[in-house]
Design a protein around this motif. Structure first.
Motif, PDB file in Angstrom:
ATOM      1  N   PRO A   1      46.684  95.641 101.937  1.00 15.07           N
ATOM      2  CA  PRO A   1      47.386  96.924 101.863  1.00 15.07           C
ATOM      3  C   PRO A   1      48.642  96.808 100.995  1.00 15.07           C
ATOM      4  O   PRO A   1      49.603  96.123 101.369  1.00 15.07           O
ATOM      5  CB  PRO A   1      47.733  97.231 103.315  1.00 15.07           C
ATOM      6  CG  PRO A   1      47.704  95.903 104.017  1.00 15.07           C
ATOM      7  CD  PRO A   1      46.763  95.019 103.280  1.00 15.07           C
ATOM      8  N   MET A   2      48.590  97.487  99.848  1.00 13.34           N
ATOM      9  CA  MET A   2      49.570  97.240  98.789  1.00 13.34           C
ATOM     10  C   MET A   2      51.012  97.507  99.209  1.00 13.34           C
ATOM     11  O   MET A   2      51.898  96.700  98.932  1.00 13.34           O
ATOM     12  CB  MET A   2      49.182  98.069  97.551  1.00 13.34           C
ATOM     13  CG  MET A   2      50.153  97.986  96.410  1.00 13.34           C
ATOM     14  SD  MET A   2      51.555  99.077  96.591  1.00 13.34           S
ATOM     15  CE  MET A   2      50.892 100.660  96.220  1.00 13.34           C
ATOM     16  N   ASN A   3      51.264  98.644  99.899  1.00 15.11           N
ATOM     17  CA  ASN A   3      52.674  98.965 100.196  1.00 15.11           C
ATOM     18  C   ASN A   3      53.300  97.914 101.095  1.00 15.11           C
ATOM     19  O   ASN A   3      54.413  97.428 100.830  1.00 15.11           O
ATOM     20  CB  ASN A   3      52.795 100.352 100.843  1.00 15.11           C
ATOM     21  CG  ASN A   3      52.344 101.459  99.906  1.00 15.11           C
ATOM     22  OD1 ASN A   3      51.194 101.466  99.478  1.00 15.11           O
ATOM     23  ND2 ASN A   3      53.221 102.372  99.575  1.00 15.11           N
TER      24      ASN A   3
ATOM     25  N   SER B   1      39.199  99.737  86.024  1.00 13.16           N
ATOM     26  CA  SER B   1      40.238 100.778  86.021  1.00 13.16           C
ATOM     27  C   SER B   1      41.509 100.260  86.690  1.00 13.16           C
ATOM     28  O   SER B   1      42.626 100.619  86.293  1.00 13.16           O
ATOM     29  CB  SER B   1      39.736 102.046  86.708  1.00 13.16           C
ATOM     30  OG  SER B   1      39.243 101.739  88.001  1.00 13.16           O
ATOM     31  N   ALA B   2      41.341  99.404  87.698  1.00 13.89           N
ATOM     32  CA  ALA B   2      42.514  98.828  88.363  1.00 13.89           C
ATOM     33  C   ALA B   2      43.237  97.864  87.413  1.00 13.89           C
ATOM     34  O   ALA B   2      44.470  97.833  87.347  1.00 13.89           O
ATOM     35  CB  ALA B   2      42.099  98.098  89.633  1.00 13.89           C
ATOM     36  N   ALA B   3      42.461  97.097  86.656  1.00 13.60           N
ATOM     37  CA  ALA B   3      43.073  96.153  85.704  1.00 13.60           C
ATOM     38  C   ALA B   3      43.834  96.914  84.620  1.00 13.60           C
ATOM     39  O   ALA B   3      44.955  96.547  84.248  1.00 13.60           O
ATOM     40  CB  ALA B   3      41.986  95.279  85.068  1.00 13.60           C
TER      41      ALA B   3
ATOM     42  N   LEU C   1      47.109  80.828  86.601  1.00  8.73           N
ATOM     43  CA  LEU C   1      46.023  81.464  87.367  1.00  8.73           C
ATOM     44  C   LEU C   1      45.918  80.801  88.732  1.00  8.73           C
ATOM     45  O   LEU C   1      45.597  79.608  88.828  1.00  8.73           O
ATOM     46  CB  LEU C   1      44.703  81.332  86.592  1.00  8.73           C
ATOM     47  CG  LEU C   1      44.750  81.845  85.139  1.00  8.73           C
ATOM     48  CD1 LEU C   1      43.408  81.619  84.448  1.00  8.73           C
ATOM     49  CD2 LEU C   1      45.130  83.326  85.077  1.00  8.73           C
ATOM     50  N   LEU C   2      46.197  81.581  89.772  1.00  6.81           N
ATOM     51  CA  LEU C   2      46.175  81.027  91.135  1.00  6.81           C
ATOM     52  C   LEU C   2      44.933  81.486  91.884  1.00  6.81           C
ATOM     53  O   LEU C   2      44.598  82.674  91.872  1.00  6.81           O
ATOM     54  CB  LEU C   2      47.427  81.475  91.908  1.00  6.81           C
ATOM     55  CG  LEU C   2      47.517  80.991  93.362  1.00  6.81           C
ATOM     56  CD1 LEU C   2      47.691  79.472  93.443  1.00  6.81           C
ATOM     57  CD2 LEU C   2      48.660  81.681  94.104  1.00  6.81           C
ATOM     58  N   GLU C   3      44.293  80.535  92.541  1.00 11.02           N
ATOM     59  CA  GLU C   3      43.150  80.844  93.398  1.00 11.02           C
ATOM     60  C   GLU C   3      43.222  79.999  94.666  1.00 11.02           C
ATOM     61  O   GLU C   3      44.040  79.098  94.779  1.00 11.02           O
ATOM     62  CB  GLU C   3      41.821  80.597  92.665  1.00 11.02           C
ATOM     63  CG  GLU C   3      41.161  81.858  92.137  1.00 11.02           C
ATOM     64  CD  GLU C   3      40.804  82.894  93.211  1.00 11.02           C
ATOM     65  OE1 GLU C   3      40.792  82.559  94.402  1.00 11.02           O
ATOM     66  OE2 GLU C   3      40.531  84.049  92.860  1.00 11.02           O
TER      67      GLU C   3
ATOM     68  N   THR D   1      47.448  86.132  90.599  1.00  9.91           N
ATOM     69  CA  THR D   1      46.806  85.571  91.789  1.00  9.91           C
ATOM     70  C   THR D   1      45.452  86.256  91.982  1.00  9.91           C
ATOM     71  O   THR D   1      45.243  87.374  91.508  1.00  9.91           O
ATOM     72  CB  THR D   1      47.677  85.756  93.049  1.00  9.91           C
ATOM     73  OG1 THR D   1      47.596  87.126  93.464  1.00  9.91           O
ATOM     74  CG2 THR D   1      49.138  85.391  92.808  1.00  9.91           C
ATOM     75  N   GLY D   2      44.560  85.583  92.657  1.00 12.72           N
ATOM     76  CA  GLY D   2      43.200  86.132  92.779  1.00 12.72           C
ATOM     77  C   GLY D   2      42.521  86.103  91.427  1.00 12.72           C
ATOM     78  O   GLY D   2      41.742  86.996  91.065  1.00 12.72           O
ATOM     79  N   ALA D   3      42.806  85.032  90.671  1.00 13.06           N
ATOM     80  CA  ALA D   3      42.457  85.000  89.243  1.00 13.06           C
ATOM     81  C   ALA D   3      40.964  84.882  88.967  1.00 13.06           C
ATOM     82  O   ALA D   3      40.529  85.110  87.843  1.00 13.06           O
ATOM     83  CB  ALA D   3      43.215  83.861  88.567  1.00 13.06           C
TER      84      ALA D   3
HETATM   85  P1  NAI Z   1      38.083  90.201  94.700  1.00 11.69           P
HETATM   86  O1  NAI Z   1      37.652  89.936  96.104  1.00 11.69           O
HETATM   87  O2  NAI Z   1      37.075  90.298  93.626  1.00 11.69           O
HETATM   88  O3  NAI Z   1      39.120  89.079  94.256  1.00 11.69           O
HETATM   89  C1  NAI Z   1      40.169  88.668  95.056  1.00 11.69           C
HETATM   90  C2  NAI Z   1      40.412  87.208  94.733  1.00 11.69           C
HETATM   91  O4  NAI Z   1      41.594  86.820  95.406  1.00 11.69           O
HETATM   92  C3  NAI Z   1      39.296  86.281  95.198  1.00 11.69           C
HETATM   93  O5  NAI Z   1      38.835  85.518  94.087  1.00 11.69           O
HETATM   94  C4  NAI Z   1      39.958  85.396  96.251  1.00 11.69           C
HETATM   95  O6  NAI Z   1      39.478  84.073  96.238  1.00 11.69           O
HETATM   96  C5  NAI Z   1      41.421  85.478  95.812  1.00 11.69           C
HETATM   97  N1  NAI Z   1      42.388  85.168  96.853  1.00 11.69           N
HETATM   98  C6  NAI Z   1      42.305  85.434  98.176  1.00 11.69           C
HETATM   99  N2  NAI Z   1      43.388  84.947  98.801  1.00 11.69           N
HETATM  100  C7  NAI Z   1      44.167  84.388  97.860  1.00 11.69           C
HETATM  101  C8  NAI Z   1      45.409  83.708  97.896  1.00 11.69           C
HETATM  102  N3  NAI Z   1      46.057  83.497  99.049  1.00 11.69           N
HETATM  103  N4  NAI Z   1      45.921  83.254  96.728  1.00 11.69           N
HETATM  104  C9  NAI Z   1      45.270  83.447  95.579  1.00 11.69           C
HETATM  105  N5  NAI Z   1      44.079  84.060  95.483  1.00 11.69           N
HETATM  106  C10 NAI Z   1      43.545  84.530  96.613  1.00 11.69           C
HETATM  107  O7  NAI Z   1      38.984  91.517  94.773  1.00 11.69           O
HETATM  108  P2  NAI Z   1      39.450  92.463  93.584  1.00 11.69           P
HETATM  109  O8  NAI Z   1      38.412  93.509  93.358  1.00 11.69           O
HETATM  110  O9  NAI Z   1      39.918  91.661  92.438  1.00 11.69           O
HETATM  111  O10 NAI Z   1      40.673  93.226  94.311  1.00 11.69           O
HETATM  112  C11 NAI Z   1      41.836  92.496  94.658  1.00 11.69           C
HETATM  113  C12 NAI Z   1      42.736  93.343  95.540  1.00 11.69           C
HETATM  114  O11 NAI Z   1      43.192  94.498  94.853  1.00 11.69           O
HETATM  115  C13 NAI Z   1      42.063  93.861  96.812  1.00 11.69           C
HETATM  116  O12 NAI Z   1      42.982  93.724  97.879  1.00 11.69           O
HETATM  117  C14 NAI Z   1      41.821  95.325  96.516  1.00 11.69           C
HETATM  118  O13 NAI Z   1      41.748  96.106  97.686  1.00 11.69           O
HETATM  119  C15 NAI Z   1      43.058  95.635  95.707  1.00 11.69           C
HETATM  120  N6  NAI Z   1      43.004  96.839  94.878  1.00 11.69           N
HETATM  121  C16 NAI Z   1      44.160  97.549  94.715  1.00 11.69           C
HETATM  122  C17 NAI Z   1      44.209  98.685  93.926  1.00 11.69           C
HETATM  123  C18 NAI Z   1      45.481  99.457  93.765  1.00 11.69           C
HETATM  124  O14 NAI Z   1      45.423 100.531  93.140  1.00 11.69           O
HETATM  125  N7  NAI Z   1      46.639  99.020  94.262  1.00 11.69           N
HETATM  126  C19 NAI Z   1      43.004  99.155  93.230  1.00 11.69           C
HETATM  127  C20 NAI Z   1      41.841  98.321  93.421  1.00 11.69           C
HETATM  128  C21 NAI Z   1      41.861  97.207  94.228  1.00 11.69           C
END
Ligand code: NAI
Length: 327
Positions: free
Chosen positions: A132-134, A241-243, A40-42, A10-12
């Protein structure tokens, strides 16, 4: 050739996914014999950008990539999936209250939990990355009651990698010599990166008073603020790094961690006095497609207090979300 596995991301069209999907399609997660079908969901406004990602995936002509389902339909995205990466989430915008942020994300993960419950393979493994992940992990699991809570986990692996890297650099040793470290708690600034059981070359590191000062005054603040520092420097949050962390998390969960401790946010069974059901970062070992929490560790006073503090933060966050959702 093995049967393909279906993987939903998701968030693809987002930053993390852009660093992840190509590596999965290249076989970096499950190896060169495992074909994959990517779902891939967006959301609708990002579908054009997603088409660009799809074109690039096609242009790579990956031998392992058997099909791509690119959609803004949650039901279709989760149908028959074996693995789920829940990355898409709503980031905090200017002037947005924390409660609004929690509410928007609660509704996203509620919907995706339901879709997993109804559409996914019964053995699906779900990794939540979006913040918020948790609490997002907890919500997803709450709305998928037909699946086992052990099928859900949240990503602490980036914090775990950061810990190893910083500790090795301080010790001036190759990071492969470090074992038995973990990050406990919330994926936030209260997280507790724990080196109190660390082994270097299989020998326990005995903590000196100087080392304790270094840990408290330098090591922990650097790790707890690392994400914010990267946002400050790059203008956007950690993505590559997250990926890599997400890929490592899922690979180890499925193929095993070779007896190494890794950090995962999982549903507590009450161990270490973490309230039952709370999604909390803990040390685990993965084997046979499952994880086992590392048990019976003696926590020193500092560790106990640090764990209690981060757990209290998760409890408050989870209670706020439960109230929003009427759970
Ligand atoms: P980004 O903003 O580049 O991408 C997020 C994507 O999710 C956007 O393309 C958006 O259109 C899509 N999206 C939003 N709502 C959606 C839904 N309901 N269904 C499907 N897609 C949806 O953000 P990025 O950098 O890819 O980060 C994604 C998340 O990961 C953020 O919440 C960020 O805080 C979190 N994160 C978590 C980490 C961890 O260690 N757990 C580390 C780094 C980021």
């Amino acid at each position: 050739m093995q049967q393909p596995v279906r993987i939903v991301i998701t968030g693809a069209a987002g930053h993390i996914a852009y660093s992840l999907v190509f590596r999965i399609a290249a076989g970096e997660m499950f190896g060169p014999k495992q074909p994959v079908i990517l779902h891939l969901l967006e959301i609708p406004p990002a579908m054009t950008a997603l088409q660009g990602v799809v074109m690039e995936l096609e242009d790579c002509a990956y031998p392992l990539l058997q099909d791509i389902v690119a959609t803004d339909d949650t039901t279709q995205a989760f149908r028959d999936v074996d693995y789920a990466f829940l990355i898409g989430a709503k980031p905090r915008g200017p002037g947005m209250e924390r409660a609004d942020l929690l509410a928007i994300n609660a509704s996203i993960f509620q919907q995706q939990g339901r879709a997993l419950n109804e559409q996914a393979q019964r053995h699906v493994k779900v990794l939540v990355v979006g913040n918020p992940m948790n609490s997002n992990t907890w919500i997803t699991q709450q709305y998928a009651p037909d699946l086992d809570s052990k099928q859900f986990s949240g990503m602490m692996r980036l914090d775990h990698h950061r810990l190893i890297s910083q500790f090795a650099s301080h010790q001036q040793i190759d990071l492969k010599r470090i074992h038995q470290v973990a990050v406990w708690g919330n994926h936030s600034a209260t997280q507790y990166p724990d080196i109190s059981h660390a082994l270097i070359d299989n020998k326990l590191c005995i903590e000196t008073p100087q080392e304790h000062d270094w840990m408290v005054n330098e090591f922990l603040p650097v790790l707890q603020q690392r994400g914010a520092q990267i946002i400050k420097a790059r203008g956007t949050s950690s993505a590559a790094s997250a990926a890599y962390a997400a890929l490592s998390h899922m690979r180890d969960w499925v193929l095993g961690s070779n007896s190494e401790w890794v950090s995962m946010a999982v549903c507590s069974d009450g161990c270490y006095d973490i309230p039952k059901g709370l999604v909390c970062g803990v040390p685990v070992v993965c084997e046979n497609g499952d994880y086992d929490i590392v048990r019976d560790l003696e926590l020193n006073t500092f560790s106990r207090e640090a764990l209690d503090k981060t757990v209290a933060e998760i409890v408050a966050e989870q209670q706020a979300v439960a109230q929003i959702l009427g759970l």
